[in-house]
Design a protein around this motif. Structure first.
Motif, mmCIF file in Angstrom:
data_model
loop_
_atom_site.group_PDB
_atom_site.id
_atom_site.type_symbol
_atom_site.label_atom_id
_atom_site.label_comp_id
_atom_site.label_asym_id
_atom_site.label_seq_id
_atom_site.Cartn_x
_atom_site.Cartn_y
_atom_site.Cartn_z
ATOM 1 N N ALA A 1 -6.955 4.840 10.894
ATOM 2 C CA ALA A 1 -5.928 5.820 11.237
ATOM 3 C C ALA A 1 -4.526 5.418 10.814
ATOM 4 C CB ALA A 1 -5.949 6.067 12.760
ATOM 5 N N SER A 2 -4.378 4.258 10.195
ATOM 6 C CA SER A 2 -3.045 3.800 9.776
ATOM 7 C C SER A 2 -2.648 4.397 8.428
ATOM 8 C CB SER A 2 -2.997 2.269 9.691
ATOM 9 O OG SER A 2 -3.010 1.694 10.973
ATOM 10 N N GLY A 3 -1.348 4.396 8.173
ATOM 11 C CA GLY A 3 -0.836 4.899 6.901
ATOM 12 C C GLY A 3 -0.894 3.826 5.822
ATOM 13 N N GLY A 4 -0.373 4.177 4.654
ATOM 14 C CA GLY A 4 -0.358 3.242 3.537
ATOM 15 C C GLY A 4 -1.599 3.348 2.672
ATOM 16 N N GLU A 5 -1.490 2.872 1.463
ATOM 17 C CA GLU A 5 -2.590 2.910 0.509
ATOM 18 C C GLU A 5 -3.399 1.619 0.564
ATOM 19 O OE1 GLU A 5 -3.575 5.392 -1.417
ATOM 20 O OE2 GLU A 5 -2.001 6.683 -0.601
ATOM 21 N N PHE A 6 -4.709 1.760 0.552
ATOM 22 C CA PHE A 6 -5.574 0.582 0.606
ATOM 23 C C PHE A 6 -5.297 -0.348 -0.582
ATOM 24 C CE2 PHE A 6 -9.478 -1.687 -0.477
ATOM 25 C CZ PHE A 6 -9.731 -2.330 0.716
ATOM 26 N N ARG A 7 -5.058 0.222 -1.737
ATOM 27 C CA ARG A 7 -4.860 -0.600 -2.940
ATOM 28 C C ARG A 7 -3.592 -1.441 -2.873
ATOM 29 N NH1 ARG A 7 -7.225 2.180 -8.374
ATOM 30 N NH2 ARG A 7 -9.014 3.240 -7.433
ATOM 31 N N ASP A 8 -2.674 -1.096 -1.967
ATOM 32 C CA ASP A 8 -1.455 -1.893 -1.795
ATOM 33 C C ASP A 8 -1.688 -3.073 -0.871
ATOM 34 O OD1 ASP A 8 -0.036 -0.138 -3.417
ATOM 35 O OD2 ASP A 8 0.642 1.092 -1.728
ATOM 36 N N GLY A 9 -2.875 -3.158 -0.297
ATOM 37 C CA GLY A 9 -3.147 -4.176 0.718
ATOM 38 C C GLY A 9 -3.224 -5.584 0.161
ATOM 39 N N SER A 10 -2.872 -6.534 1.024
ATOM 40 C CA SER A 10 -2.983 -7.956 0.705
ATOM 41 C C SER A 10 -3.051 -8.715 2.023
ATOM 42 C CB SER A 10 -1.769 -8.438 -0.107
ATOM 43 O OG SER A 10 -0.586 -8.361 0.675
ATOM 44 N N ILE A 11 -3.436 -9.964 1.966
ATOM 45 C CA ILE A 11 -3.493 -10.782 3.177
ATOM 46 C C ILE A 11 -2.105 -10.886 3.806
ATOM 47 C CG2 ILE A 11 -4.076 -13.037 4.125
ATOM 48 C CD1 ILE A 11 -6.466 -11.328 3.181
ATOM 49 N N SER A 12 -1.081 -11.098 2.984
ATOM 50 C CA SER A 12 0.289 -11.196 3.516
ATOM 51 C C SER A 12 0.717 -9.904 4.208
ATOM 52 C CB SER A 12 1.274 -11.510 2.387
ATOM 53 O OG SER A 12 1.051 -12.798 1.856
ATOM 54 N N ARG A 13 0.377 -8.786 3.608
ATOM 55 C CA ARG A 13 0.762 -7.484 4.155
ATOM 56 C C ARG A 13 0.039 -7.228 5.487
ATOM 57 N NH1 ARG A 13 2.742 -2.728 1.645
ATOM 58 N NH2 ARG A 13 1.890 -0.750 2.358
ATOM 59 N N TRP A 14 -1.260 -7.488 5.517
ATOM 60 C CA TRP A 14 -2.019 -7.252 6.745
ATOM 61 C C TRP A 14 -1.658 -8.275 7.825
ATOM 62 C CZ3 TRP A 14 -6.627 -6.687 2.958
ATOM 63 C CH2 TRP A 14 -6.597 -5.401 2.388
ATOM 64 N N LEU A 15 -1.301 -9.487 7.420
ATOM 65 C CA LEU A 15 -0.822 -10.486 8.380
ATOM 66 C C LEU A 15 0.500 -10.034 9.003
ATOM 67 C CD1 LEU A 15 -0.826 -13.333 9.692
ATOM 68 C CD2 LEU A 15 0.259 -14.174 7.585
ATOM 69 N N GLU A 16 1.388 -9.519 8.171
ATOM 70 C CA GLU A 16 2.666 -8.997 8.675
ATOM 71 C C GLU A 16 2.426 -7.911 9.726
ATOM 72 O OE1 GLU A 16 6.726 -6.766 6.988
ATOM 73 O OE2 GLU A 16 4.861 -6.737 5.807
ATOM 74 N N GLU A 17 1.459 -7.060 9.486
ATOM 75 C CA GLU A 17 1.166 -5.971 10.427
ATOM 76 C C GLU A 17 0.576 -6.510 11.725
ATOM 77 O OE1 GLU A 17 0.388 -3.169 6.531
ATOM 78 O OE2 GLU A 17 -1.311 -3.724 7.800
ATOM 79 N N ALA A 18 -0.293 -7.506 11.625
ATOM 80 C CA ALA A 18 -0.869 -8.109 12.830
ATOM 81 C C ALA A 18 0.220 -8.755 13.682
ATOM 82 C CB ALA A 18 -1.923 -9.149 12.440
ATOM 83 N N LEU A 19 1.133 -9.455 13.040
ATOM 84 C CA LEU A 19 2.249 -10.071 13.764
ATOM 85 C C LEU A 19 3.116 -9.014 14.440
ATOM 86 C CD1 LEU A 19 3.225 -12.814 11.174
ATOM 87 C CD2 LEU A 19 2.591 -13.270 13.550
ATOM 88 N N ALA A 20 3.363 -7.909 13.734
ATOM 89 C CA ALA A 20 4.206 -6.839 14.278
ATOM 90 C C ALA A 20 3.540 -6.174 15.482
ATOM 91 C CB ALA A 20 4.502 -5.804 13.194
#
Length: 267
Positions: free
Chosen positions: A78-97
């Motif tokens: 249900a989250s926004g953003g494109e899957f192809r833009d994903g990375s470990i750093s990006r998903w880690l940033e979201e988990a921290l947030a």
């Protein structure tokens, strides 16, 4: 009379400018009497917070009066953003947030597959910041730390390597979805920057790993390798002889719940 809590759906904003994305979160508050750590679900690559294990974890939280935090990475569920833009750093940033927004005093991180990698990076980042919640425990289910460099890259075919070079990505059929898995060059490069299997991982908490020996995606040898990088004390590895990668059968869920319950009690 047992106190009943209601899980609440919300969204938080992560990133700025063209990198902004809305992250969907479901949080079940703890009962008034509970002082137990919040349970934080960290899903796998292309999975979401409504999967069998995530829902079972939320049910456990409800039964024990514990807080539970679930969310979808950008490009997932249900989250926004494109899957192809994903990375470990990006998903880690979201988990921290997500954790920062919930602001629990302590957490038990429950990571499945790639979520195990995110969990290990989370504890490193929280230790580095010396702020945020205490990590009271970790339950890692078929963990896949460093999977891009350890599992994906060594198995690339010539055709996939060429696609990465020319297109910046390659696709492979998925056993779990009608949509193909997509691996980008950016994900591979970012994965190398987030490697954890390079030295002792100081978790500062008990760790319980659940690993299927019939897992076709993350061989159990990978879990054994992870053990080499974790402190010897307070680390348990449970090998499930006929377990697959999902570990979502009733008997697998019972093992997950038992591992989480033991950490709730000991904290």
């Amino acid at each position: 009379m047992t106190e009943v809590t209601i899980a609440k759906t919300a969204a938080i904003t992560v990133g700025t400018g063209t990198d902004i994305r809305k992250i969907a979160v479901i949080e079940r508050p703890a009962t008034a009497a509970s002082t137990a750590p919040a349970l934080v679900w960290l899903g796998g690559y292309r999975s979401d917070m409504t999967g069998t294990k995530a829902v079972a974890l939320d049910a456990l939280a409800e039964a024990t009066g514990t807080s539970c935090i679930r969310f979808d990475y950008s490009g997932h569920g249900a989250s926004g953003g494109e899957f192809r833009d994903g990375s470990i750093s990006r998903w880690l940033e979201e988990a921290l947030a997500v954790i920062e927004a919930a602001d629990p005093k302590s957490v038990i991180l429950v990571g499945s597959s790639m979520g195990g990698w995110i969990a290990l990076r989370l504890v490193q980042e929280l230790n580095k910041r010396q702020s945020g919640p205490k990590v009271a425990g970790m339950v890692l289910i078929a963990p896949a730390p460093d999977f891009t460099s350890e599992l994906v890259e060594p198995a690339l075919s010539d055709k996939e390597r060429l696609s990465l070079e020319e297109k910046g990505y390659f696709e492979e059929l998925s056993e779990y979805s009608p949509e193909p898995n997509i691996y980008t060059r950016a994900l591979m490069e970012d994965g190398r920057r987030n490697r954890v299997l390079t030295g002792i991982i100081q978790t500062g908490c008990p760790v319980h790993i659940l690993q299927g020996m019939a897992d076709p995606d993350v061989p159990y040898a990978h879990a054994l390798k992870l053990m080499e990088f974790l402190p010897a004390d307070d680390v348990v590895l449970t090998l499930i002889r006929d377990g697959d990668h999902r570990l979502s059968r009733p008997q697998d869920l019972e093992k997950m719940e038992a591992a989480v319950r033991s950490m709730i009690v000991r904290d």
